[in-house]
Design a protein around this motif. Structure first.
Motif, mmCIF file in Angstrom:
data_model
loop_
_atom_site.group_PDB
_atom_site.id
_atom_site.type_symbol
_atom_site.label_atom_id
_atom_site.label_comp_id
_atom_site.label_asym_id
_atom_site.label_seq_id
_atom_site.Cartn_x
_atom_site.Cartn_y
_atom_site.Cartn_z
ATOM 1 N N GLY A 189 33.563 39.489 49.020
ATOM 2 C CA GLY A 189 34.218 38.360 48.406
ATOM 3 C C GLY A 189 35.552 38.008 48.707
ATOM 4 N N GLY A 190 36.266 38.908 49.122
ATOM 5 C CA GLY A 190 37.779 38.570 49.620
ATOM 6 C C GLY A 190 38.108 37.872 51.070
ATOM 7 N N GLU A 191 37.049 38.457 51.787
ATOM 8 C CA GLU A 191 37.064 38.123 53.250
ATOM 9 C C GLU A 191 36.088 36.478 53.171
ATOM 10 O OE1 GLU A 191 34.415 39.291 57.213
ATOM 11 O OE2 GLU A 191 35.156 40.800 55.929
ATOM 12 N N GLY A 192 34.971 36.527 52.557
ATOM 13 C CA GLY A 192 34.068 35.584 52.848
ATOM 14 C C GLY A 192 34.571 34.554 51.701
ATOM 15 N N GLY A 193 35.523 34.716 50.695
ATOM 16 C CA GLY A 193 35.685 33.646 49.705
ATOM 17 C C GLY A 193 34.579 33.645 48.758
ATOM 18 N N LYS A 194 34.418 32.361 48.179
ATOM 19 C CA LYS A 194 33.540 31.663 47.251
ATOM 20 C C LYS A 194 32.071 31.587 47.716
ATOM 21 C CE LYS A 194 32.195 27.702 44.512
ATOM 22 N NZ LYS A 194 32.863 26.174 44.154
ATOM 23 N N GLY A 195 31.976 31.601 49.269
ATOM 24 C CA GLY A 195 30.737 31.569 49.674
ATOM 25 C C GLY A 195 29.982 32.704 49.528
ATOM 26 N N ALA A 196 30.774 33.879 49.951
ATOM 27 C CA ALA A 196 30.108 34.960 49.839
ATOM 28 C C ALA A 196 29.733 35.502 48.597
ATOM 29 C CB ALA A 196 31.146 36.177 50.544
ATOM 30 N N ALA A 217 25.603 36.174 44.131
ATOM 31 C CA ALA A 217 24.872 35.574 42.909
ATOM 32 C C ALA A 217 23.368 35.151 43.299
ATOM 33 C CB ALA A 217 25.715 34.455 42.390
ATOM 34 N N ARG A 218 23.183 34.706 44.281
ATOM 35 C CA ARG A 218 21.716 34.487 44.557
ATOM 36 C C ARG A 218 21.160 35.625 44.729
ATOM 37 N NH1 ARG A 218 24.345 30.576 48.227
ATOM 38 N NH2 ARG A 218 24.678 28.551 47.333
ATOM 39 N N LEU A 255 26.240 40.690 38.568
ATOM 40 C CA LEU A 255 26.118 39.321 38.622
ATOM 41 C C LEU A 255 27.444 38.603 37.865
ATOM 42 C CD1 LEU A 255 24.725 36.886 39.299
ATOM 43 C CD2 LEU A 255 23.468 37.074 37.133
ATOM 44 N N ALA A 256 27.913 39.334 36.568
ATOM 45 C CA ALA A 256 28.856 38.948 35.786
ATOM 46 C C ALA A 256 30.063 39.140 36.665
ATOM 47 C CB ALA A 256 29.014 39.777 34.588
ATOM 48 N N LEU A 257 30.198 40.384 37.408
ATOM 49 C CA LEU A 257 31.592 40.478 38.225
ATOM 50 C C LEU A 257 31.673 39.676 39.172
ATOM 51 C CD1 LEU A 257 31.448 44.495 38.171
ATOM 52 C CD2 LEU A 257 33.028 42.770 36.748
ATOM 53 N N VAL A 258 30.679 39.084 39.921
ATOM 54 C CA VAL A 258 30.747 37.996 40.863
ATOM 55 C C VAL A 258 31.174 36.598 40.417
ATOM 56 C CG1 VAL A 258 29.055 36.537 42.213
ATOM 57 C CG2 VAL A 258 28.749 38.836 42.336
ATOM 58 N N TYR A 259 30.747 36.215 39.169
ATOM 59 C CA TYR A 259 30.947 35.006 38.531
ATOM 60 C C TYR A 259 32.688 35.091 38.165
ATOM 61 C CZ TYR A 259 26.542 32.910 38.535
ATOM 62 O OH TYR A 259 25.368 32.357 39.125
ATOM 63 N N LEU A 260 32.993 36.145 37.623
ATOM 64 C CA LEU A 260 34.335 36.407 37.312
ATOM 65 C C LEU A 260 35.274 36.384 38.305
ATOM 66 C CD1 LEU A 260 33.776 38.861 34.415
ATOM 67 C CD2 LEU A 260 34.536 36.373 34.125
ATOM 68 N N ALA A 261 34.760 36.866 39.503
ATOM 69 C CA ALA A 261 36.005 37.128 40.730
ATOM 70 C C ALA A 261 35.728 35.364 41.463
ATOM 71 C CB ALA A 261 35.262 37.753 41.628
ATOM 72 N N MET A 262 35.254 34.594 40.855
ATOM 73 C CA MET A 262 35.268 33.246 41.622
ATOM 74 C C MET A 262 36.405 32.499 41.210
ATOM 75 S SD MET A 262 31.408 31.756 41.697
ATOM 76 C CE MET A 262 30.073 32.750 42.699
ATOM 77 N N PRO A 263 37.021 31.434 41.842
ATOM 78 C CA PRO A 263 38.308 30.835 41.409
ATOM 79 C C PRO A 263 38.254 30.072 39.871
ATOM 80 C CG PRO A 263 37.755 30.215 43.615
ATOM 81 C CD PRO A 263 36.518 31.059 43.116
ATOM 82 N N ASP A 304 38.148 26.269 39.490
ATOM 83 C CA ASP A 304 37.098 25.515 40.184
ATOM 84 C C ASP A 304 36.369 24.746 39.172
ATOM 85 O OD1 ASP A 304 34.007 25.097 40.854
ATOM 86 O OD2 ASP A 304 34.615 26.090 42.511
ATOM 87 N N ARG A 305 35.930 23.667 39.357
ATOM 88 C CA ARG A 305 35.239 22.759 37.980
ATOM 89 C C ARG A 305 34.066 23.482 37.334
ATOM 90 N NH1 ARG A 305 33.759 16.952 40.229
ATOM 91 N NH2 ARG A 305 33.031 18.352 42.115
ATOM 92 N N SER A 306 33.475 24.429 38.243
ATOM 93 C CA SER A 306 32.157 24.966 37.639
ATOM 94 C C SER A 306 32.599 26.334 36.823
ATOM 95 C CB SER A 306 31.440 25.111 38.673
ATOM 96 O OG SER A 306 31.865 26.152 39.572
ATOM 97 N N TRP A 307 33.875 26.540 36.820
ATOM 98 C CA TRP A 307 34.280 27.932 36.283
ATOM 99 C C TRP A 307 33.850 27.961 34.753
ATOM 100 C CZ3 TRP A 307 35.793 32.749 36.317
ATOM 101 C CH2 TRP A 307 36.630 33.410 35.329
ATOM 102 N N PRO A 308 34.108 26.980 33.844
ATOM 103 C CA PRO A 308 33.640 27.253 32.343
ATOM 104 C C PRO A 308 32.174 27.662 32.304
ATOM 105 C CG PRO A 308 35.100 25.317 32.660
ATOM 106 C CD PRO A 308 34.799 25.799 34.168
ATOM 107 N N VAL A 309 31.475 26.975 33.113
ATOM 108 C CA VAL A 309 29.864 27.264 33.185
ATOM 109 C C VAL A 309 29.656 28.899 33.519
ATOM 110 C CG1 VAL A 309 27.593 26.898 33.959
ATOM 111 C CG2 VAL A 309 29.136 25.115 33.434
ATOM 112 N N ARG A 310 30.374 29.262 34.671
ATOM 113 C CA ARG A 310 30.206 30.594 35.382
ATOM 114 C C ARG A 310 30.766 31.482 34.267
ATOM 115 N NH1 ARG A 310 31.477 28.292 41.110
ATOM 116 N NH2 ARG A 310 29.356 27.668 41.845
ATOM 117 N N ALA A 311 31.889 31.251 33.709
ATOM 118 C CA ALA A 311 32.615 32.313 32.909
ATOM 119 C C ALA A 311 31.621 32.506 31.569
ATOM 120 C CB ALA A 311 33.976 31.813 32.349
#
Length: 419
Positions: free
Chosen positions: A224-231, A236-237, A262-270, A273-280
């Motif tokens: 996650g840190g190295e690959g960012g949001k894409g990783a 999540a997939r 899966l939850a920790l992946v979503y919480l690690a995202m910026p 991001d506009r999609s943050w409320p849904v992911r949270a």
């Protein structure tokens, strides 16, 4: 080698448990059944001579499997597998030679009856070679020779791929897991998992596929840190693919662990991001699902981890009623503090206190917040966590400012009343 296994290929390592070490004897019209077994599927019709194997994959006791074992070289070998005792091993070894004896020595090592697995002669090929190399790999890993073990697992997978894709997939998954455990989350490891999943296409081993998806998700999550949001999105997939098999009613622990990851992946995202409320919101729901399985009484460590993550998530969940979320977070932190002791993990205990203090501060419960934050600060400083102590100091400074502003406001009101 004078004595060769009579039936090839053998479904060695295709099915879990004892079935993965049993040999099938030749059987009339057994080709269709063997083709199904090699793909991890149970045949519609079992040859009479293979009823023992049907029992093994069906979860029968070893005694019940043993009752159905036919005579012959395979029968001698299978009796030694099902009765892993020194006298049975000696009896079988006196009667077997060639490839049978090699495999017998390998399962004897697995049973602790030999100090080392046998060497692998160059003329042994396919799934037999893979089985023997796997034993060599596990022996190397047990003595701490991680690189040697990983190389042997990779060679085993290569030997099996043409004749036993399921065995090759499992071995590739083991190889990738060993590499990942050593801190390698590189492209080669990812390709290993992807190839293992490709090899399982068209097979009946849904559980193994789900395990590989979960492990691949963990690789992407660690990037996650190295690959960012894409990783993180790839992670999540992968977890979502695993959840197609890991259901709460059939695989409860795997289901709960996958939901938590899966939850920790979503919480690690910026969070910007506009999609943050849904992911949270999805993360919070996933943690609630995990807690339907991880209960304090049955899974205390996993329960504490999921509860703590849920409390942290609630603090940052966009909501039209943030106070309700904050009060729930405070209560969840209190549940964790009730079962954790500062002497066991003082820094971890301090982090819970700091998070709870932060939530209380946002709720305006300043006195309660200060007491928890002061205790967290003390523990951080005692254990050399200067940065964490500085973060607590900043919150305490904000509380002091709020108190000062409140005192001034009260003073202005009192002055106005007196005039």
């Amino acid at each position: 080698m004078p004595v060769s296994i009579a039936l090839r290929p053998q479904p060695l390592g295709v099915f879990p448990g004892i079935a993965g070490s049993l040999l099938l004897p030749p059987a009339p019209a057994g080709e269709e059944a063997l083709a199904a077994l090699m793909k991890g599927r149970l045949p519609e019709r079992w040859p009479e001579a293979w009823q023992f194997f049907a029992r093994a994959v069906g979860g029968y006791t070893e005694a019940a499997v043993l009752e159905a074992v036919p005579e012959g070289n395979e029968g001698i070998f299978n009796r030694a597998v099902l009765q892993p005792a020194p006298e049975v091993y000696t009896w079988a070894r006196e009667r077997l030679g060639g490839e049978y004896r090699l495999l017998l020595d390998a399962v004897a090592w697995r049973a602790g009856l030999r100090p080392e697995p046998p060497d692998v002669p160059p003329e042994v090929d396919g799934e037999l070679r893979a089985f023997l190399l796997e034993c060599r790999a596990h022996a190397a890993l047990e003595r701490g020779a991680r690189e040697e073990g990983a190389l042997a697992l990779k060679a085993a997978a290569e030997a099996a791929e043409a004749v036993s894709p399921v065995l090759a997939a499992r071995l590739l998954g083991e190889w990738a897991a060993v590499r990942h455990a050593a801190g390698d989350a590189g492209e080669e490891v990812i390709r290993g998992y992807r190839r293992a999943l490709e090899l399982l296409d068209g097979t009946g081993l849904a559980e193994l596929r789900a395990e590989l998806w979960f492990q691949l998700g963990a690789v992407y999550q660690s990037r996650g840190g190295e690959g960012g949001k894409g990783a993180l999105l790839e992670a999540a997939r992968c977890y979502q693919e695993a959840l197609k098999v890991f259901r709460r009613d059939t695989y409860p622990e795997a289901y709960a662990l996958t939901q938590m990851n899966l939850a920790l992946v979503y919480l690690a995202m910026p969070q910007h991001d506009r999609s943050w409320p849904v992911r949270a919101a999805v993360a919070v729901q996933a943690l609630r699902e995990a807690l339907r399985v991880f209960r304090r009484e049955t899974h205390p460590e996993m329960w504490a981890s999921a509860t703590l993550n849920l409390a942290n998530a609630l603090q940052h969940l966009p909501s039209s009623h943030p106070e309700d979320n904050l009060w729930e977070a405070v209560a969840l932190y209190e549940e964790v503090l009730a079962v954790r002791r500062p002497e066991d993990d003082p820094v971890g205990y301090a982090r819970v206190l700091a998070n709870q203090g932060n939530a209380l501060a946002h709720l305006g419960a300043l006195s309660q917040a200060e007491s928890r934050l002061q205790e967290a600060r003390r523990l951080f400083l005692e254990h050399g966590e200067a940065e964490a102590a500085d973060a607590v100091d900043r919150v305490l400074a904000e509380i002091a400012q709020l108190r000062t502003a409140g005192d001034r406001a009260v003073g202005r009101v009192q002055s106005g009343g007196a005039s």
